[in-house]
Design a protein around this motif. Structure first.
Motif, short mmCIF file in Angstrom:
data_model
loop_
_atom_site.label_atom_id
_atom_site.label_comp_id
_atom_site.label_asym_id
_atom_site.label_seq_id
_atom_site.Cartn_x
_atom_site.Cartn_y
_atom_site.Cartn_z
N ARG A 6 0.84 -1.21 0.00
CA ARG A 6 0.00 0.00 0.00
C ARG A 6 0.87 1.25 0.00
N ARG A 40 2.46 2.25 -3.23
CA ARG A 40 1.56 2.88 -4.19
C ARG A 40 1.07 4.24 -3.70
N ARG A 83 -11.16 1.52 -1.96
CA ARG A 83 -11.02 0.74 -3.18
C ARG A 83 -11.47 -0.71 -2.99
N ASP A 137 -3.83 -2.47 -7.07
CA ASP A 137 -3.31 -2.74 -8.42
C ASP A 137 -2.10 -3.66 -8.34
N LEU A 182 3.87 7.17 -14.75
CA LEU A 182 2.91 6.69 -13.76
C LEU A 182 3.55 5.87 -12.64
N TRP A 189 2.84 3.34 -9.84
CA TRP A 189 1.65 2.59 -10.27
C TRP A 189 1.99 1.67 -11.41
N ASP A 238 -9.44 7.04 -9.50
CA ASP A 238 -8.17 6.40 -9.14
C ASP A 238 -7.86 5.14 -9.95
N GLN A 239 -8.54 4.97 -11.06
CA GLN A 239 -8.26 3.85 -11.95
C GLN A 239 -7.46 4.37 -13.15
N GLY A 240 -6.59 3.53 -13.68
CA GLY A 240 -5.85 3.91 -14.87
C GLY A 240 -6.80 4.09 -16.04
N ILE A 257 -4.03 8.44 -14.55
CA ILE A 257 -4.91 7.98 -13.48
C ILE A 257 -6.11 8.92 -13.47
N LEU A 272 3.11 10.92 -10.77
CA LEU A 272 1.76 10.83 -10.21
C LEU A 272 1.33 12.07 -9.45
N ARG A 318 -2.87 -4.63 -15.43
CA ARG A 318 -1.47 -4.27 -15.66
C ARG A 318 -0.70 -5.56 -15.71
#
Length: 191
Positions: free
Chosen positions: A21, A24, A34, A67, A113, A116, A134-136, A150, A168, A188
């Protein structure tokens, strides 16, 4: 794994989850959101005080919120134990799995990125599927340029995203009139 783990094993796995965590740059609150839980619920997993962290379905759910994969979690846990080395569970010799029907793939060529996703990572995206916060996302510009960012949100005039040459931390508003399509990143693929 055995059904009941020792307190030390649960704590180490929780510490590995916390390390993923932090890698990221997410708070417990964001990671919990999330995963569909509170920051307190997430924190109980990180401290090894909530049962179920060894269940594959729970690991998939929690690592997906970061992710990452359960293999990333195991690798992180093994790296934290002195004297234990791991080559990880990368399927180096596995054949490349074709993209699912209706999805496309693109390999990143820069570190815009990171952490991430770094240069060399392949992102799989689904045209026509709008990203969540917060999603690609893959943004196809009207001039032919393709950007991977993002997603943060949108209004009638612009798309708000993070990423780009500033990493980011860089925030950008992209005028909707210059966008041809926006697609959600659904996976990914790291080699």
């Amino acid at each position: 794994m055995p059904r009941f783990q020792s307190d030390n094993d649960a704590r180490r796995l929780g510490e590995a989850l916390a390390a993923l965590r932090r890698d990221r740059a997410l708070s417990q609150a964001e990671a919990g959101r999330r995963a569909g839980m509170t920051s307190q619920g997430w924190g109980l997993y990180e401290t090894g005080k909530r049962s179920g962290l060894y269940r594959p379905d729970v690991q998939r759910r929690l690592t997906a919120a970061l992710d990452a994969t359960p293999e990333d979690l195991l690798q992180r846990q093994e790296a934290a134990v002195p004297g234990m080395a791991s080559e990880g569970r990368a399927f180096v010799h596995a054949p490349v799995v074709p993209a699912k029907a209706g999805t496309r793939r693109m390999q990143l060529s820069n570190d815009d990125l990171a952490p991430w996703a770094a240069s060399g990572v392949v992102v799989e995206y689904e045209p026509g599927r709008w990203p969540r916060r917060d999603q690609g996302c893959v943004i196809e510009m009207a001039d032919g340029e393709v950007r991977v960012r993002i997603y943060e949100g949108a209004d009638a005039e612009a798309l708000a995203v993070r990423g780009g040459p500033g990493g980011l931390a860089a925030h950008e508003r992209i005028d909707r009139s210059g966008i041809r399509a926006v697609s959600a990143v659904t996976a990914r693929l790291e080699h």
